[in-house]
Design an enzyme around this catalytic site. Sequence first.
Site, PDB file in Angstrom:
ATOM      1  N   TYR A  58       0.782  -1.071   0.082  1.00 15.13           N
ATOM      2  CA  TYR A  58       0.038   0.095   0.168  1.00 15.13           C
ATOM      3  C   TYR A  58       0.989   1.119   0.030  1.00 15.13           C
ATOM      4  CZ  TYR A  58      -3.539  -3.494   1.268  1.00 15.13           C
ATOM      5  OH  TYR A  58      -4.611  -4.500   1.595  1.00 15.13           O
ATOM      6  N   HIS A 119       1.364 -11.754   1.048  1.00 12.16           N
ATOM      7  CA  HIS A 119       0.217 -10.972   0.603  1.00 12.16           C
ATOM      8  C   HIS A 119      -0.437 -11.942  -0.616  1.00 12.16           C
ATOM      9  CE1 HIS A 119      -1.126  -6.508  -0.042  1.00 12.16           C
ATOM     10  NE2 HIS A 119      -2.196  -7.554  -0.280  1.00 12.16           N
TER      11      HIS A 119
HETATM   12  N1  LIG Z   1      -5.298  -9.026   0.840  1.00 10.63           N
HETATM   13  C1  LIG Z   1      -5.650  -8.522  -0.287  1.00 10.63           C
HETATM   14  O1  LIG Z   1      -5.217  -9.015  -1.383  1.00 10.63           O
HETATM   15  C2  LIG Z   1      -6.487  -7.360  -0.006  1.00 10.63           C
HETATM   16  C3  LIG Z   1      -7.195  -6.829  -1.303  1.00 10.63           C
HETATM   17  C4  LIG Z   1      -8.065  -5.444  -1.145  1.00 10.63           C
HETATM   18  C5  LIG Z   1      -8.093  -5.109   0.220  1.00 10.63           C
HETATM   19  N2  LIG Z   1      -7.570  -5.594   1.169  1.00 10.63           N
HETATM   20  C6  LIG Z   1      -7.579  -4.954   2.623  1.00 10.63           C
HETATM   21  O2  LIG Z   1      -9.258  -5.033   2.745  1.00 10.63           O
HETATM   22  C7  LIG Z   1      -9.534  -3.683   3.093  1.00 10.63           C
HETATM   23  C8  LIG Z   1     -11.208  -3.350   2.795  1.00 10.63           C
HETATM   24  O3  LIG Z   1     -11.295  -3.905   1.411  1.00 10.63           O
HETATM   25  P1  LIG Z   1     -11.434  -2.575   0.385  1.00 10.63           P
HETATM   26  O4  LIG Z   1     -10.892  -1.122   0.776  1.00 10.63           O
HETATM   27  O5  LIG Z   1     -10.995  -2.870  -0.888  1.00 10.63           O
HETATM   28  O6  LIG Z   1     -13.045  -2.718   0.151  1.00 10.63           O
HETATM   29  P2  LIG Z   1     -14.573  -2.477   1.142  1.00 10.63           P
HETATM   30  O7  LIG Z   1     -13.981  -2.328   2.705  1.00 10.63           O
HETATM   31  O8  LIG Z   1     -15.297  -3.598   0.796  1.00 10.63           O
HETATM   32  O9  LIG Z   1     -15.017  -1.271   0.354  1.00 10.63           O
HETATM   33  C9  LIG Z   1     -14.769  -0.241   0.832  1.00 10.63           C
HETATM   34  C10 LIG Z   1     -15.714   0.941   0.053  1.00 10.63           C
HETATM   35  O10 LIG Z   1     -17.173   0.721   0.826  1.00 10.63           O
HETATM   36  C11 LIG Z   1     -17.732   1.626   1.221  1.00 10.63           C
HETATM   37  N3  LIG Z   1     -18.348   1.642   2.516  1.00 10.63           N
HETATM   38  C12 LIG Z   1     -17.639   1.290   3.758  1.00 10.63           C
HETATM   39  N4  LIG Z   1     -18.440   1.408   4.706  1.00 10.63           N
HETATM   40  C13 LIG Z   1     -19.589   1.764   4.099  1.00 10.63           C
HETATM   41  C14 LIG Z   1     -21.043   1.709   4.630  1.00 10.63           C
HETATM   42  N5  LIG Z   1     -21.259   1.571   6.117  1.00 10.63           N
HETATM   43  N6  LIG Z   1     -22.046   2.134   3.863  1.00 10.63           N
HETATM   44  C15 LIG Z   1     -21.704   2.371   2.683  1.00 10.63           C
HETATM   45  N7  LIG Z   1     -20.628   2.366   2.112  1.00 10.63           N
HETATM   46  C16 LIG Z   1     -19.631   1.916   2.863  1.00 10.63           C
HETATM   47  C17 LIG Z   1     -16.349   3.062   1.285  1.00 10.63           C
HETATM   48  O11 LIG Z   1     -16.881   4.366   0.760  1.00 10.63           O
HETATM   49  P3  LIG Z   1     -16.689   5.490   1.924  1.00 10.63           P
HETATM   50  O12 LIG Z   1     -15.289   5.789   1.904  1.00 10.63           O
HETATM   51  O13 LIG Z   1     -17.531   6.345   1.198  1.00 10.63           O
HETATM   52  O14 LIG Z   1     -17.241   5.060   3.346  1.00 10.63           O
HETATM   53  C18 LIG Z   1     -15.473   2.431  -0.001  1.00 10.63           C
HETATM   54  O15 LIG Z   1     -15.896   3.025  -0.955  1.00 10.63           O
HETATM   55  C19 LIG Z   1      -8.571  -2.787   2.493  1.00 10.63           C
HETATM   56  O16 LIG Z   1      -8.620  -1.477   2.787  1.00 10.63           O
HETATM   57  C20 LIG Z   1      -7.426  -3.493   2.708  1.00 10.63           C
HETATM   58  O17 LIG Z   1      -6.919  -3.109   3.814  1.00 10.63           O
HETATM   59  C21 LIG Z   1      -6.633  -6.709   1.117  1.00 10.63           C
END
Ligand SMILES: NC(=O)c1ccc[n+]([C@@H]2O[C@H](COP(=O)([O-])OP(=O)(O)OC[C@H]3O[C@@H](n4cnc5c(N)ncnc54)[C@H](OP(=O)(O)O)[C@@H]3O)[C@@H](O)[C@H]2O)c1
Length: 269
Positions: A58, A119
């Site tokens: 990141y 990862h």
């Molecule tokens: N291991 C891996 O390969 C991998 C891959 C991807 C991600 N990750 C980790 O997983 C974490 C989460 O995944 P992600 O960030 O991709 O996706 P996510 O958490 O599923 O979705 C993030 C989105 O959801 C929205 N959101 C969050 N809470 C909400 C709510 N209560 N109501 C409506 N919308 C909401 C956010 O918008 P707003 O900002 O407007 O709230 C943002 O656009 C990442 O930050 C990272 O740390 C790991």
Amino acid sequence: MEYITLNNGLKMPIVGTGTNTYGKENNDYNGAVTKNEIPELVSALELGYRSIDAAIMYRNEELVGRVLAESTVPREELFITTKVPASEEYISSKEATRAAIDNSLKNFQTDYLDLLLIHFPIEDKVQLKNTWEVFEEYYESGKLKAIGVSNFGKAQLDELKEFAKVKPAVNQIQINLKEPNADLLAVLKDEGIAPVAWGPMKAEAHQQEVLDEIGKAYKKSGAQVLLKYQIQRGVIVIPKSHNPENQASNLDLFDYVLSAEDMEKIKNL
Ligand SMILES: NC(=O)c1ccc[n+]([C@@H]2O[C@H](COP(=O)([O-])OP(=O)(O)OC[C@H]3O[C@@H](n4cnc5c(N)ncnc54)[C@H](OP(=O)(O)O)[C@@H]3O)[C@@H](O)[C@H]2O)c1
């Protein structure tokens, strides 16, 4: 907060916050890390988040680490996860992996990490073995409280099993209503490896409508129902938000229980 006890006895908060776009221009994953502060992380800590999901990939680890170190939350209350990329720079030799972990410890201004993950799967068997052996070495020395993997399928978990002295504590994989990953979840349950759901908020519009409808009876939003569904069946979630209201709502999950009927309805989505 509720906790999941990992297979080595360590307790991990069942809800944490993602960080993959924090500190970046336009909150874009590929954006440059130009900011000096992360107000979203500060608000997450104020709201009660203690589990922080970071990664070397990141590019914001140093900034995330500084915000955590400068907060009033004591280190022992935090559960810090970070991840070593499966790329040559970090896995070409044991020295390279050790240097990566040492640098993460430095970034977080700490002498231990709660959880370190590979990862992505490492194709080369020798590199996989060497990397895991370094993870085990740091685990044995107490600098890592738990070690695990991310985005590993069953075949890759089996490969690791051939030589691992320490079983992975978690496998962080995509789990949401678009990608339920049900078969792999069943494997993880059998193996005693805790599932951590990345991208937990993703759902199709028609699924979202049903979640919103279910939420009405509990006075909860569809997003809250979605997260509750995962944690109620033992899946750790790390939703990421740039909006403090959403951050608060994503923690407001512990004062009700979804009925068996509603759990089934969501599963069938
Ligand atoms: N291991 C891996 O390969 C991998 C891959 C991807 C991600 N990750 C980790 O997983 C974490 C989460 O995944 P992600 O960030 O991709 O996706 P996510 O958490 O599923 O979705 C993030 C989105 O959801 C929205 N959101 C969050 N809470 C909400 C709510 N209560 N109501 C409506 N919308 C909401 C956010 O918008 P707003 O900002 O407007 O709230 C943002 O656009 C990442 O930050 C990272 O740390 C790991």
